[in-house]
Design a protein around this motif. Structure first.
Motif: not given
Length: 94
Positions: A30-34, A38-52
């Motif tokens: 998906e060309n994203t940064l996630v 890890m201590s809470a086993s949760t997703v903080v956020g995602t960022k698209l780095l390349d839209n190809v």
């Protein structure tokens, strides 16, 4: 297993966020940064780095292979990543 499932999509590289210890992961599909806490086993956020768009059959469009993170002189997060579609090393400042 430390973390499994969305939003991970063929993780290709990872680094620790030096400001808070979170794990930064680049997704090949998906060309994203996630960012994962890890201590809470949760997703903080995602960022698209390349839209190809990525072709999952051929792998064409998959651009991200590695990531490194550091703090700049002002204490802000800087993330460096390889970008195969543009043949560059890029910086994301947060």
């Amino acid at each position: 297993t430390v973390f499994q499932g969305k939003p991970l999509a063929r993780p290709g590289g990872f680094a620790l966020n030096p400001l808070n210890g979170d794990l930064l992961v680049v997704n090949l599909d998906e060309n994203t940064l996630v960012e994962l806490n890890m201590s809470a086993s949760t997703v903080v956020g995602t960022k698209l780095l390349d839209n190809v768009p990525d072709d999952r059959q051929t792998g064409n469009g998959s651009a991200l292979f590695d990531v490194a993170a550091t703090a700049d002189a002002r204490g802000n997060l800087e993330v460096f990543f390889t970008e195969d579609n543009t043949n560059t090393l890029d910086r994301l400042s947060l």
